[in-house]
Enzyme design. Sequence first.
Site, PDB file in Angstrom:
ATOM      1  N   GLU A 180       0.837  -1.209   0.000  1.00  0.00           N
ATOM      2  CA  GLU A 180       0.000   0.000   0.000  1.00  0.00           C
ATOM      3  C   GLU A 180       0.873   1.261   0.000  1.00  0.00           C
ATOM      4  O   GLU A 180       0.653   2.186  -0.789  1.00  0.00           O
ATOM      5  CB  GLU A 180      -0.923  -0.049   1.237  1.00  0.00           C
ATOM      6  CG  GLU A 180      -1.770   1.167   1.485  1.00  0.00           C
ATOM      7  CD  GLU A 180      -2.831   1.447   0.419  1.00  0.00           C
ATOM      8  OE1 GLU A 180      -3.150   0.521  -0.347  1.00  0.00           O
ATOM      9  OE2 GLU A 180      -3.298   2.589   0.349  1.00  0.00           O
ATOM     10  N   HIS A 211     -18.655 -10.805 -17.047  1.00  0.00           N
ATOM     11  CA  HIS A 211     -17.260 -10.607 -17.487  1.00  0.00           C
ATOM     12  C   HIS A 211     -16.852 -11.679 -18.509  1.00  0.00           C
ATOM     13  O   HIS A 211     -16.118 -11.396 -19.452  1.00  0.00           O
ATOM     14  CB  HIS A 211     -16.326 -10.617 -16.273  1.00  0.00           C
ATOM     15  CG  HIS A 211     -14.900 -10.248 -16.597  1.00  0.00           C
ATOM     16  ND1 HIS A 211     -14.544  -9.035 -17.110  1.00  0.00           N
ATOM     17  CD2 HIS A 211     -13.742 -10.954 -16.495  1.00  0.00           C
ATOM     18  CE1 HIS A 211     -13.231  -8.997 -17.297  1.00  0.00           C
ATOM     19  NE2 HIS A 211     -12.714 -10.159 -16.938  1.00  0.00           N
TER      20      HIS A 211
HETATM   21  C1  HEM Z   1     -10.858 -10.525 -23.284  1.00  0.00           C
HETATM   22  C2  HEM Z   1     -10.396  -9.561 -22.637  1.00  0.00           C
HETATM   23  C3  HEM Z   1     -10.391  -9.368 -21.138  1.00  0.00           C
HETATM   24  C4  HEM Z   1     -10.133  -8.179 -20.545  1.00  0.00           C
HETATM   25  C5  HEM Z   1      -9.812  -6.867 -21.250  1.00  0.00           C
HETATM   26  C6  HEM Z   1     -10.195  -8.395 -19.114  1.00  0.00           C
HETATM   27  C7  HEM Z   1      -9.969  -7.419 -18.164  1.00  0.00           C
HETATM   28  C8  HEM Z   1      -9.989  -7.597 -16.815  1.00  0.00           C
HETATM   29  C9  HEM Z   1      -9.678  -6.595 -15.832  1.00  0.00           C
HETATM   30  C10 HEM Z   1      -9.225  -5.173 -16.132  1.00  0.00           C
HETATM   31  C11 HEM Z   1      -9.820  -7.146 -14.595  1.00  0.00           C
HETATM   32  C12 HEM Z   1      -9.575  -6.451 -13.255  1.00  0.00           C
HETATM   33  C13 HEM Z   1      -8.200  -6.815 -12.771  1.00  0.00           C
HETATM   34  C14 HEM Z   1      -7.811  -6.132 -11.481  1.00  0.00           C
HETATM   35  O1  HEM Z   1      -8.637  -5.673 -10.725  1.00  0.00           O
HETATM   36  O2  HEM Z   1      -6.642  -6.036 -11.228  1.00  0.00           O
HETATM   37  C15 HEM Z   1     -10.237  -8.509 -14.794  1.00  0.00           C
HETATM   38  C16 HEM Z   1     -10.504  -9.395 -13.772  1.00  0.00           C
HETATM   39  C17 HEM Z   1     -10.823 -10.719 -13.970  1.00  0.00           C
HETATM   40  N1  HEM Z   1     -10.944 -11.380 -15.176  1.00  0.00           N
HETATM   41 FE1  HEM Z   1     -10.756 -10.562 -17.013  1.00  0.00          FE
HETATM   42  N2  HEM Z   1     -10.513  -9.718 -18.869  1.00  0.00           N
HETATM   43  C18 HEM Z   1     -10.636 -10.360 -20.072  1.00  0.00           C
HETATM   44  C19 HEM Z   1     -10.935 -11.701 -20.249  1.00  0.00           C
HETATM   45  C20 HEM Z   1     -11.170 -12.623 -19.252  1.00  0.00           C
HETATM   46  C21 HEM Z   1     -11.489 -14.017 -19.444  1.00  0.00           C
HETATM   47  C22 HEM Z   1     -11.610 -14.726 -20.791  1.00  0.00           C
HETATM   48  C23 HEM Z   1     -11.648 -14.564 -18.196  1.00  0.00           C
HETATM   49  C24 HEM Z   1     -11.982 -15.967 -17.792  1.00  0.00           C
HETATM   50  C25 HEM Z   1     -12.310 -16.957 -18.572  1.00  0.00           C
HETATM   51  C26 HEM Z   1     -11.417 -13.528 -17.223  1.00  0.00           C
HETATM   52  C27 HEM Z   1     -11.465 -13.684 -15.853  1.00  0.00           C
HETATM   53  C28 HEM Z   1     -11.260 -12.698 -14.913  1.00  0.00           C
HETATM   54  C29 HEM Z   1     -11.337 -12.888 -13.476  1.00  0.00           C
HETATM   55  C30 HEM Z   1     -11.646 -14.183 -12.752  1.00  0.00           C
HETATM   56  C31 HEM Z   1     -11.068 -11.649 -12.892  1.00  0.00           C
HETATM   57  C32 HEM Z   1     -11.028 -11.309 -11.399  1.00  0.00           C
HETATM   58  C33 HEM Z   1      -9.617 -11.359 -10.885  1.00  0.00           C
HETATM   59  C34 HEM Z   1      -9.515 -11.005  -9.408  1.00  0.00           C
HETATM   60  O3  HEM Z   1     -10.458 -10.538  -8.777  1.00  0.00           O
HETATM   61  O4  HEM Z   1      -8.444 -11.198  -8.853  1.00  0.00           O
HETATM   62  N3  HEM Z   1     -11.132 -12.359 -17.901  1.00  0.00           N
HETATM   63  N4  HEM Z   1     -10.335  -8.768 -16.147  1.00  0.00           N
END
Ligand code: HEM
Length: 337
Positions: free
Chosen positions: A67, A244
């Site tokens: 932090e 998402h």
């Molecule tokens: C295709 C483009 C995608 C973009 C631009 C994207 C973008 C993001 C962003 C910006 C976050 C927030 C990260 C953070 O807070 O640090 C996120 C979280 C997440 N994404 Fe994606 N995502 C994509 C695809 C996917 C796919 C295909 C999956 C799963 C099959 C996925 C699963 C997740 C999960 C589980 C989180 C939560 C992570 C956490 O809370 O630690 N994402 N995503």
Amino acid sequence: MTIVAIFLAAGVIALGAWTRLSDAGLGCPDWPGCYGHLDVRKAVAHVADVNSTDPGALREAHKTIPEMVHRYFASVLGLTILIIAALSWINRKRAKQPLKLPLFLVVLVIFQGLLGMWTVTMGLQPTIVMLHLLGGFTTLTLLSLLAARLYRWPEFLNDCDVRTLKPLAGLALAAVILQIALGGWTTANYAAVVCTELPVCESGWTEHLNFADAFIFWGHEHDLPDYEFGVLENDARTTIHVMHRFGALLVSLLVLTLVVRILRRAHSTFFRNFAGVILLLLLVQVGLGIGNVVFSVPLRIAVAHNFGAVVLLITLILFIRAINVKCTSARPGPNGE
Ligand code: HEM
């Protein structure tokens, strides 16, 4: 100076993701100091002291470090942006010297600082957390755009056919921005681990959708002291996570169509390489997202997924800039005609 700011902003985003994803967002419950100390070593010693006299206090000293390091880097970034704006003001009479963008960056970085403060003082309120993430991404994207303008990159366009891809590129960009906001919302509401199966969620997920509660942005009813680990019921979290995943499908379809269209229209290596980079970034980002699900959100993959999103965003913005510069079939003369 702008390049320094780009590296700093990238570092601040990665540190912010590390802080958020390692659940250290409330590692320092006050602001700007940590337990009243600006020196992180004093904050760590303070927590150790409290824990030795009051073992029930359960304060975690190691969480003050990400932090505070994040705050130090963010302060240096703020200062660097101020210097960039001051230099732009001093040189404002020079031809093609951007001024509005550096001044806007100053306003943005101040607002980012406020969002950082509210993130802590409002106990990780999800809308504030998501806006703070979006603000960080916007800062890095605008700094990259500023660098492209300062270095006049690309100087000119000799592949005029790709200009017809503007609407599609705009649509793909809008989908990526929405997907980033949905990702931020997933993290801010601790909805990452509610769906552990592929491709959508656990069987029967359609009966567990609750849109009304999933997208409340202000005034949540709960009796917890803060928002750490989330306040939403399981169905609302499932809805966010599933959205998402569908967002990823939409982004993939639009970005893939864009890549195919670039390859069909462009005859220059420049744009063909651009298409290759966009495709690679999309594949890596989807792969990291799947990795998040399969391996239950390990910190390294989650931070890489955060960073992959901002790199994809910047690449699309730079592509749109590239197809908007003056189009000519021959190299322009020294005066740009
Ligand atoms: C295709 C483009 C995608 C973009 C631009 C994207 C973008 C993001 C962003 C910006 C976050 C927030 C990260 C953070 O807070 O640090 C996120 C979280 C997440 N994404 Fe994606 N995502 C994509 C695809 C996917 C796919 C295909 C999956 C799963 C099959 C996925 C699963 C997740 C999960 C589980 C989180 C939560 C992570 C956490 O809370 O630690 N994402 N995503």
